[in-house]
Scaffold this motif. Structure first.
Motif, PDB file in Angstrom:
ATOM      1  N   ARG A   1      -2.713   2.729  -6.805  1.00  0.00           N
ATOM      2  CA  ARG A   1      -3.610   1.821  -6.056  1.00  0.00           C
ATOM      3  C   ARG A   1      -4.059   0.655  -6.922  1.00  0.00           C
TER       4      ARG A   1
ATOM      5  N   ASP B   1       1.104   5.810   0.125  1.00  0.00           N
ATOM      6  CA  ASP B   1       0.508   7.101   0.456  1.00  0.00           C
ATOM      7  C   ASP B   1       1.045   8.143  -0.523  1.00  0.00           C
TER       8      ASP B   1
ATOM      9  N   MET C   1      -2.299   8.616  -7.965  1.00  0.00           N
ATOM     10  CA  MET C   1      -2.596   7.755  -6.825  1.00  0.00           C
ATOM     11  C   MET C   1      -3.555   6.646  -7.245  1.00  0.00           C
TER      12      MET C   1
ATOM     13  N   LYS D   1       0.861  -1.186   0.000  1.00  0.00           N
ATOM     14  CA  LYS D   1       0.000   0.000   0.000  1.00  0.00           C
ATOM     15  C   LYS D   1       0.894   1.232   0.000  1.00  0.00           C
TER      16      LYS D   1
END
Length: 131
Positions: free
Chosen positions: A42, A13, A38, A11
């Protein structure tokens, strides 16, 4: 000198996305202006046939490599893409570590072969891949 750990990224950020964008800019110096989003990151991380291996110091991602698994009739293969180590971290064996990690993933996934292409101008990268 900070310790660098290599692992599969599960994962991410926004700070990691910026690190990845910087690495891709170093890799794609010829231009193109591609900017990772992003949402794209993802999607890649949630894809069961895609593996992103990163080298990370205590603060940021300093290297990355991708393995895309392809299902074919009778076999599974992989394609290695976007192998890059930050300019400031080169010469420390991180490229070798990233590739070794991808090869380990390929073995665990029972891939019959992995493929990689690279521009001839990337002399150091090509030497690494041949090893």
């Amino acid at each position: 000198m900070a310790t660098v750990k290599i692992s599969i990224l599960k994962k991410a950020d926004i700070a990691m996305l910026r690190d990845i964008q910087e690495l891709l800019a170093q890799l794609r110096k010829s231009g193109g202006g591609d900017t990772a989003t992003m949402s794209e990151l993802r999607n890649v991380l949630s894809d069961k046939n895609t593996f992103m291996v990163v080298a990370k110091d205590s603060k940021r991602i300093v290297g990355m490599a991708m393995l895309y698994v392809t299902l074919r009739i009778g076999r599974r293969t992989g394609q290695v893409e976007d192998v890059v180590v930050d300019d400031a971290y080169r010469g420390r064996g991180l490229g070798r570590g990233l590739m070794k990690n991808l090869i380990d993933v390929a073995r665990k996934k029972k891939l019959k072969a992995i493929y990689l292409t690279s521009r001839p101008a990337r002399v150091a990268a090509n030497a690494l891949y041949q090893k």
